[in-house]
Design a protein around this motif. Sequence first.
Motif, short mmCIF file in Angstrom:
data_model
loop_
_atom_site.label_atom_id
_atom_site.label_comp_id
_atom_site.label_asym_id
_atom_site.label_seq_id
_atom_site.Cartn_x
_atom_site.Cartn_y
_atom_site.Cartn_z
N GLY A 1 0.84 -1.20 0.00
CA GLY A 1 0.00 0.00 0.00
C GLY A 1 0.88 1.25 0.00
O GLY A 1 2.10 1.17 0.20
N ALA A 2 0.26 2.40 -0.25
CA ALA A 2 1.03 3.63 -0.47
C ALA A 2 1.85 4.04 0.76
O ALA A 2 3.04 4.38 0.63
N ILE A 3 1.26 3.96 1.96
CA ILE A 3 2.01 4.39 3.15
C ILE A 3 3.24 3.49 3.35
O ILE A 3 4.36 3.98 3.58
N TYR A 4 3.00 2.21 3.22
CA TYR A 4 4.08 1.21 3.36
C TYR A 4 5.20 1.53 2.36
O TYR A 4 6.38 1.62 2.71
N ASP A 5 4.76 1.74 1.11
CA ASP A 5 5.70 2.01 0.02
C ASP A 5 6.50 3.31 0.29
O ASP A 5 7.72 3.35 0.15
N PHE A 6 5.79 4.36 0.71
CA PHE A 6 6.45 5.66 0.93
C PHE A 6 7.47 5.58 2.07
O PHE A 6 8.59 6.09 1.96
N ILE A 7 7.08 4.94 3.16
CA ILE A 7 8.01 4.87 4.31
C ILE A 7 9.25 4.06 3.92
O ILE A 7 10.38 4.46 4.19
N ARG A 8 9.02 2.93 3.24
CA ARG A 8 10.15 2.10 2.78
C ARG A 8 11.11 2.90 1.89
O ARG A 8 12.32 2.88 2.06
N LYS A 9 10.52 3.62 0.91
CA LYS A 9 11.36 4.37 -0.04
C LYS A 9 12.16 5.44 0.70
O LYS A 9 13.34 5.65 0.41
N LYS B 1 13.09 5.45 3.81
CA LYS B 1 14.14 4.83 4.65
C LYS B 1 15.34 4.48 3.76
O LYS B 1 16.49 4.62 4.17
N ASP B 2 15.05 4.04 2.51
CA ASP B 2 16.14 3.69 1.58
C ASP B 2 16.88 4.94 1.10
O ASP B 2 18.10 4.94 0.98
N ASP B 3 16.12 6.00 0.77
CA ASP B 3 16.73 7.23 0.27
C ASP B 3 15.96 8.43 0.85
O ASP B 3 14.90 8.82 0.33
N PRO B 4 16.47 9.02 1.94
CA PRO B 4 15.75 10.09 2.64
C PRO B 4 15.67 11.40 1.85
O PRO B 4 15.03 12.34 2.29
N THR B 5 16.30 11.46 0.67
CA THR B 5 16.33 12.74 -0.06
C THR B 5 15.18 12.88 -1.05
O THR B 5 14.84 13.98 -1.47
N ARG B 6 14.58 11.75 -1.50
CA ARG B 6 13.54 11.86 -2.52
C ARG B 6 12.47 10.78 -2.36
O ARG B 6 12.74 9.68 -1.87
N LEU B 7 11.25 11.14 -2.76
CA LEU B 7 10.16 10.18 -2.72
C LEU B 7 9.50 10.11 -4.09
O LEU B 7 8.68 10.97 -4.45
N PRO B 8 9.84 9.10 -4.91
CA PRO B 8 9.14 8.92 -6.18
C PRO B 8 7.75 8.31 -5.93
O PRO B 8 7.63 7.33 -5.21
N VAL B 9 6.72 8.92 -6.53
CA VAL B 9 5.34 8.48 -6.31
C VAL B 9 4.81 7.87 -7.61
O VAL B 9 5.01 8.44 -8.69
N LEU B 10 4.16 6.71 -7.51
CA LEU B 10 3.56 6.08 -8.71
C LEU B 10 2.30 6.86 -9.07
O LEU B 10 1.40 7.01 -8.27
#
Length: 313
Positions: free
Chosen positions: A184-192, A194-203
């Motif tokens: 889900g989106a929240i899960y995906d956003f938090i994971r992303k 944590k991996d790269d705190p500088t950017r959040l790519p959104v589908l």
Amino acid sequence: MHALVTGGAGFIGSHLCDRLLSMGYRVTAIDNLHLGKMQNIAHLASNSAFAFQLIDMLDAEAMEALFKTDRPDCVFHLAANSDIAAGNDDASLDLKLNQLTTTTLLDIMRRHDVKRLFFASTSAVFGEADGRIHEDFGPLQPISFYGASKLAAEAYLSVYAHSFGIRTLVLRFPNVIGERSTHGAIYDFIRKLKDDPTRLPVLGNGRQTKPYLYVGDLVDAILFAWDRSEGNYAVFHAAGIGETSVRDMAEIVVSKVSPAATIEYGSSDRGWLGDVPRFSYDTGRLEQLGWVPKRTSTEAVEYAVERILTNGF
Ligand SMILES: NC(=O)c1ccc[n+]([C@@H]2O[C@H](COP(=O)([O-])OP(=O)(O)OC[C@H]3O[C@@H](n4cnc5c(N)ncnc54)[C@H](O)[C@@H]3O)[C@@H](O)[C@H]2O)c1
């Protein structure tokens, strides 16, 4: 009361087990760990009112043995493939995990004379319906195999309810959020982040707008309807109040996880095949019974993000 919870090691199923146990039920949870995790129910291991069995519901012999020895009074059926995108990649997934698990279960309930059932259905049965979707909306035209298989399962439930007396409660809910979720989106956003705190790519372009419901509030709604619904076959909706855009959700997650991150949107009006860009949900039938959603959709998003950040997934 002795309840069987299918999909009991999953996101919603494990929260439902917690609540049923706190209400004094004896609970048997089954799961094949397709997406479920033992860690979701590890805290219940020492509870003498709780038992877990690793069972694939498509294994009719194992299900038969379970019903013979365990003799549940009622079943909360949550086992399914809950990943819509994965289901569109492999059409057999939803057919097996959503439709055939349900028909296998119904057949065994009929033969063992178990007469009460809850079914976790979904707003995906409606596809891209316009306007506010009420409980009797039609025609139902799903756009994902997930939605199609849940709709097919509902058709079988109706037959077993009307012709074989299995009293059935169907709750169709949209996006559920909270700790222990697997996607889900929240899960995906938090994971992303944590991996790269500088950017959040959104589908997608982030303008998808939907109602969200915190998992604890969904469990409230399930048990509220369970106690009050009448008749052999009842269909209800549950959702948080109003809707939240993916943009709002991305901003909430960024503000709590990594405030300096840049949010990068795509161009499509949907995140993946089968994603419904916008819908609004009428929960009037449950509200007529006295159910009041605890949070708005956006409050649910804020609450779920805080809970996940405090407790982990
Ligand atoms: N999460 C949501 O937003 C949402 C919305 C609407 C409806 N639902 C429905 O609610 C239910 C629970 O969803 P969830 O989000 O907790 O998903 P989940 O994937 O966490 O839970 C489903 C569980 O079913 C198990 N399972 C799958 N196939 C099985 C099989 N053959 N035998 C035994 N166990 C099996 C999985 O391992 C998993 O633990 C599902 O039926 C889902 O379709 C979920």
